[in-house]
Scaffold this active site. Structure first.
Site, PDB file in Angstrom:
ATOM      1  N   ASP A  53       0.861  -1.170   0.000  1.00 41.08           N
ATOM      2  CA  ASP A  53       0.000   0.000   0.000  1.00 41.08           C
ATOM      3  C   ASP A  53       0.913   1.241   0.000  1.00 41.08           C
ATOM      4  OD1 ASP A  53      -2.337   1.664   0.633  1.00 41.08           O
ATOM      5  OD2 ASP A  53      -1.481   1.776   2.660  1.00 41.08           O
ATOM      6  N   ASP A  55      -0.297   5.043   1.014  1.00 42.95           N
ATOM      7  CA  ASP A  55      -0.577   6.013   2.079  1.00 42.95           C
ATOM      8  C   ASP A  55      -0.409   5.402   3.461  1.00 42.95           C
ATOM      9  OD1 ASP A  55      -1.271   8.367   0.588  1.00 42.95           O
ATOM     10  OD2 ASP A  55      -3.148   7.385   0.021  1.00 42.95           O
ATOM     11  N   GLU A 101     -16.573   3.881   5.248  1.00 44.96           N
ATOM     12  CA  GLU A 101     -15.406   3.060   4.890  1.00 44.96           C
ATOM     13  C   GLU A 101     -14.854   2.303   6.100  1.00 44.96           C
ATOM     14  OE1 GLU A 101     -11.884   5.270   3.723  1.00 44.96           O
ATOM     15  OE2 GLU A 101     -11.254   3.688   2.360  1.00 44.96           O
ATOM     16  N   SER A 169      -2.534   1.406  -4.716  1.00 46.08           N
ATOM     17  CA  SER A 169      -3.157   2.483  -3.962  1.00 46.08           C
ATOM     18  C   SER A 169      -4.541   2.820  -4.477  1.00 46.08           C
ATOM     19  CB  SER A 169      -2.275   3.736  -4.026  1.00 46.08           C
ATOM     20  OG  SER A 169      -2.957   4.823  -3.441  1.00 46.08           O
ATOM     21  N   ALA A 170      -5.479   2.902  -3.554  1.00 43.36           N
ATOM     22  CA  ALA A 170      -6.824   3.361  -3.905  1.00 43.36           C
ATOM     23  C   ALA A 170      -6.867   4.891  -3.908  1.00 43.36           C
ATOM     24  CB  ALA A 170      -7.844   2.804  -2.921  1.00 43.36           C
ATOM     25  N   ASP A 242      -1.273  -0.636   6.085  1.00 44.59           N
ATOM     26  CA  ASP A 242      -1.614  -0.087   7.396  1.00 44.59           C
ATOM     27  C   ASP A 242      -3.104  -0.232   7.687  1.00 44.59           C
ATOM     28  OD1 ASP A 242      -2.136   2.063   5.383  1.00 44.59           O
ATOM     29  OD2 ASP A 242      -2.855   3.118   7.151  1.00 44.59           O
TER      30      ASP A 242
HETATM   31  N1  MG7 Z   1     -10.297   8.810  -0.256  1.00 45.57           N
HETATM   32  C1  MG7 Z   1     -11.023   8.240  -1.224  1.00 45.57           C
HETATM   33  N2  MG7 Z   1     -11.508   9.190  -2.053  1.00 45.57           N
HETATM   34  C2  MG7 Z   1     -11.049  10.392  -1.614  1.00 45.57           C
HETATM   35  C3  MG7 Z   1     -11.198  11.728  -2.083  1.00 45.57           C
HETATM   36  O1  MG7 Z   1     -11.844  12.010  -3.071  1.00 45.57           O
HETATM   37  N3  MG7 Z   1     -10.557  12.686  -1.341  1.00 45.57           N
HETATM   38  C4  MG7 Z   1      -9.826  12.394  -0.238  1.00 45.57           C
HETATM   39  N4  MG7 Z   1      -9.237  13.384   0.426  1.00 45.57           N
HETATM   40  N5  MG7 Z   1      -9.682  11.132   0.217  1.00 45.57           N
HETATM   41  C5  MG7 Z   1     -10.288  10.143  -0.467  1.00 45.57           C
HETATM   42  O2  MG7 Z   1      -5.701   6.403  -0.101  1.00 45.57           O
HETATM   43  C6  MG7 Z   1      -6.995   5.926  -0.279  1.00 45.57           C
HETATM   44  C7  MG7 Z   1      -7.930   6.541   0.737  1.00 45.57           C
HETATM   45  O3  MG7 Z   1      -8.275   7.871   0.362  1.00 45.57           O
HETATM   46  C8  MG7 Z   1      -9.572   8.184   0.840  1.00 45.57           C
HETATM   47  C9  MG7 Z   1     -12.318   8.945  -3.215  1.00 45.57           C
HETATM   48  C10 MG7 Z   1     -10.195   6.898   1.323  1.00 45.57           C
HETATM   49  O4  MG7 Z   1     -10.255   6.937   2.736  1.00 45.57           O
HETATM   50  C11 MG7 Z   1      -9.248   5.822   0.839  1.00 45.57           C
HETATM   51  O5  MG7 Z   1      -9.119   4.724   1.704  1.00 45.57           O
HETATM   52 MG    MG Z   2      -2.790   3.106   3.699  1.00 49.72          MG
END
Ligand code: MG7
Ligand code: MG
Length: 316
Positions: A53, A55, A101, A169-170, A242
């Site tokens: 991952d 972040d 989430e 990474s999502a 993480d």
């Molecule tokens: N996450 C998911 N999305 C967003 C977004 O549009 N803005 C921000 N600031 N955060 C977002 O690293 C992936 C994590 O980023 C968050 C669409 C989610 O919590 C996801 O797990």
């Molecule tokens: Mg992470």
């Protein structure tokens, strides 16, 4: 003769691996960890792949100066030229969907629908205006300091052993790549699978397909891809993350694979401990280094060098 002896030096024991004997290094089933390490060492680097991952896994969960570390989406959101409504709307989405989430009670199938909505709405928001990606580079440059200690050494070893690395990474791929590049660890064996900005007629048009969200972040989304071809015979896998969902990143690989899952736990240690222990093979509590994965690779490399001194160590 000496070589033969070393090669048969026998089974490695957890108690002889200092990194795994640190008090913050927890294992639900040390015997299983020991067994997998021995499989890794016997199989050598050519059977290994590494999946991580980004972040708060490649970046730190806590920095020495206690300055907050932005996520990959956070780096994008910090770009100055974004329209004023963007940050507001994006924050609204975050406050709506983030609790879903991480809701410990809602079933995953139900969450998936919400996550698809979140990423879709976020993509819509990131549409219809001009955006210069060098802005991401500017913000990302501040966060190369936020990589875990010894990340360089880890990536250097992975390169030396020619082990394919998937950074999964999502979040936003453009930020991920920019941080890795500026930290000089975007080596040729590193592949980033994530959400990348898409442009149409010179303006931003959301993210490229396929959408990677929290709950489809696993090797099944790689089916048939070039990367899949590269790694599908590599059945010794180190997975790092993480979040609990990160443990599933290697789903989709053959069932016979040996997978070592390493989880970095920092927030609400006590409340999360049991779940992390049940999900990851190794749980590292407030460990802001890459020392444990490096220790595992060092064992693989040592045995490999004993077998092939001419291949990996030109100096000897
Ligand atoms: N996450 C998911 N999305 C967003 C977004 O549009 N803005 C921000 N600031 N955060 C977002 O690293 C992936 C994590 O980023 C968050 C669409 C989610 O919590 C996801 O797990
Ligand atoms: Mg992470």
């Amino acid at each position: 003769m000496g070589k033969e002896q070393d090669e048969n030096a026998g089974y490695l024991r957890i108690q002889d691996i200092p990194a795994l004997n640190q008090s913050h290094c927890k294992m639900r089933d040390p015997e299983r960890v020991e067994k997998i390490i021995n499989e890794f060492v016997c199989g050598g680097p050519e059977r290994m792949q590494f999946v991580s991952d980004f972040d708060y896994t490649i970046t730190k969960q806590r920095t020495e100066d206690n300055l907050p570390v932005l996520s990959s989406f956070g780096i994008f959101n910090a770009c100055k030229s974004l329209p004023t409504y963007f940050k507001e709307e994006s924050d609204k989405l975050f406050h709506k969907y983030r609790p879903i989430e991480i809701d410990p009670h809602m079933p995953i199938e139900e969450k998936v629908q919400h996550m698809i909505e979140w990423w879709t709405q976020s993509a819509k928001l990131a549409s219809g205006f001009a955006f210069d990606e060098t802005e991401i580079e500017h913000t990302a440059s501040k966060f190369k300091r936020a990589l875990r200690d010894h990340t360089h050494e880890l990536f250097a070893t992975l390169l030396r052993l020619q082990i394919p690395v998937l950074v999964f990474s999502a979040g936003l791929g453009n930020s991920v790549v920019s941080v890795l590049q500026q930290a000089n660890i975007m080596h040729p064996n590193v592949k980033v699978v994530s959400n990348f900005l898409q442009y149409r007629n010179g303006v931003l048009d959301g993210f490229q397909q396929p959408m990677i969200h929290t709950f489809n972040k696993n090797e099944t989304v790689l089916d048939g891809s070039e990367y899949y071809e590269l790694v599908h015979t590599r059945d010794h896998i180190i997975v790092m993350g993480d979040s609990l969902g990160d443990a599933d990143m290697a789903n989709g690989v053959p069932a016979s694979s040996h997978i070592m899952k390493i989880g970095f736990l920092f927030d609400h240690v006590e409340a999360n401990m049991e779940k992390y222990m049940n999900t990851f093979d190794i749980v590292l509590v407030d460990d802001q280094t890459m020392d444990v994965p490096r220790a595992l690779l060092a064992l693989v490399e040592q045995r490999h060098q004993l077998r092939h001194p001419h291949v990996t160590n030109g100096a000897s």
